[in-house]
Design an enzyme around this catalytic site. Structure first.
Site, short mmCIF file in Angstrom:
data_model
loop_
_atom_site.label_atom_id
_atom_site.label_comp_id
_atom_site.label_asym_id
_atom_site.label_seq_id
_atom_site.Cartn_x
_atom_site.Cartn_y
_atom_site.Cartn_z
N ASP A 83 0.76 -1.43 -0.04
CA ASP A 83 -0.04 0.27 -0.24
C ASP A 83 1.23 1.35 -0.02
O ASP A 83 2.14 1.44 0.23
CB ASP A 83 -1.02 0.02 1.44
CG ASP A 83 -1.63 1.37 1.76
OD1 ASP A 83 -2.35 1.60 0.35
OD2 ASP A 83 -1.96 1.82 2.41
N HIS A 84 0.62 2.42 -0.71
CA HIS A 84 1.47 3.42 -0.48
C HIS A 84 2.45 3.31 -0.43
O HIS A 84 3.37 4.30 -0.15
CB HIS A 84 0.45 4.53 -0.32
CG HIS A 84 -0.34 5.47 0.31
ND1 HIS A 84 -0.44 6.22 -0.31
CD2 HIS A 84 -1.51 5.13 0.84
CE1 HIS A 84 -1.75 6.29 -0.44
NE2 HIS A 84 -2.53 6.31 0.03
N GLY A 206 -8.11 6.80 3.16
CA GLY A 206 -8.72 6.96 4.31
C GLY A 206 -10.26 7.01 5.15
O GLY A 206 -11.70 7.50 5.79
#
Length: 278
Positions: A83-84, A206
């Site tokens: 992730d990210h 988020g």
């Protein structure tokens, strides 16, 4: 159960009109708790390892191999996802270690550079059968480069997906990373327009700041993959605080990490039923 590819989990959910929960692993207890929650809910799940977590552990391999082992032992379909990741070298390492998908985040770059960098990552990953998620439109909560109020434009989203060949798109629709209250205001009309504009699954980052009702509404509007981290960390930490307050002389981490693991499993089970009610 063998490791399940992320694209298979997401594709089935999208076809069924339900959501997929993707939860961040910070340490082994998180991976165990997430899988336990998925098994209790009898739902598939995605274990996510962020670049920040890699930095915390000092390397990807230990936390990745542990997550892969937990995933392979699960009784429900489980995928493991990077992730990210902003570093293409980390993406290549994840591919070599056997992770089934990556999220490459070049959203801090100007649009043209984002496209070029993402396309290069996609080409490498697709050569190895790895699914790629990317981000367009800055999502708040990750520092100054992410400007609050930015939204993903549907026409630009279509152009980006076409130019890069990504398999999923994280979009900015009102949520923000690292929220500790669940009062984010999502733009459901924009989600619907994005869903109509692009044929790839949409990803909501988020999501810790989004209420249960709005998570369900986001799925109905067109979201598929839903990322959650901070909400679980709150549950994990609160359980530890409660245990230590009740047992001030406790010193064995296993004694306070056990209730923390249980708390996360319960939250995961609940959220998975919100995202996929049937």
């Amino acid at each position: 159960m063998p490791l399940t590819p992320t694209d298979e989990i997401v594709r089935r959910a999208r076809a069924a009109g339900v959501g997929v929960g993707a939860f961040n692993v910070l340490q082994l207890e998180h991976a165990q708790a997430i899988v336990a929650g998925a098994e209790a809910a009898d739902r598939p799940v995605v274990l996510q390892i962020s670049e920040n977590t890699v930095r915390y552990h000092g390397a990807l391999e230990p936390v990745a191999l542990a997550s892969l082992a937990v995933a392979r032992a699960a009784k429900v379909p489980v995928a493991v996802h990077l992730d990210h990741a902003e570093n293409p070298d980390l993406v290549r390492e994840a591919v070599a270690l056997g992770l089934g998908s990556v999220m490459f985040d070049a959203s801090k770059l100007p649009y043209a550079e984002n496209v070029a960098a993402t396309r290069e990552v996609v080409e490498h990953c697709h050569q190895h059968g790895v699914w790629v998620e990317a981000e367009l439109g800055e999502i708040g909560g990750k520092g100054g480069a992410h400007t609050p109020g930015v939204r993903t434009d549907p026409e630009e989203a279509l152009a980006f997906v076409t130019a890069t060949g990504v398999d999923a798109l994280a979009v900015a629709v009102g949520s923000a990373h690292q929220m500790v209250t669940r009062d984010a205001v999502l733009d459901f009309e924009l989600i619907a327009r994005l869903r109509e504009a692009v044929d790839t699954p949409l990803v909501l980052h988020g999501s810790s700041g989004v209420s249960d009702a709005d998570l369900a509404a986001a799925i109905a509007a067109g979201m598929t993959k839903v990322n959650v981290s901070t909400h679980l960390n709150k549950a994990f930490t609160q359980a530890i605080r409660t245990h230590l307050a009740e047992h001030p002389n406790a010193f064995d981490p296993r004694h306070y990490l056990t209730p923390a693991r249980t708390a996360v499993a319960q939250e995961v089970s609940h959220l998975l039923t919100v995202l996929s009610p049937s």
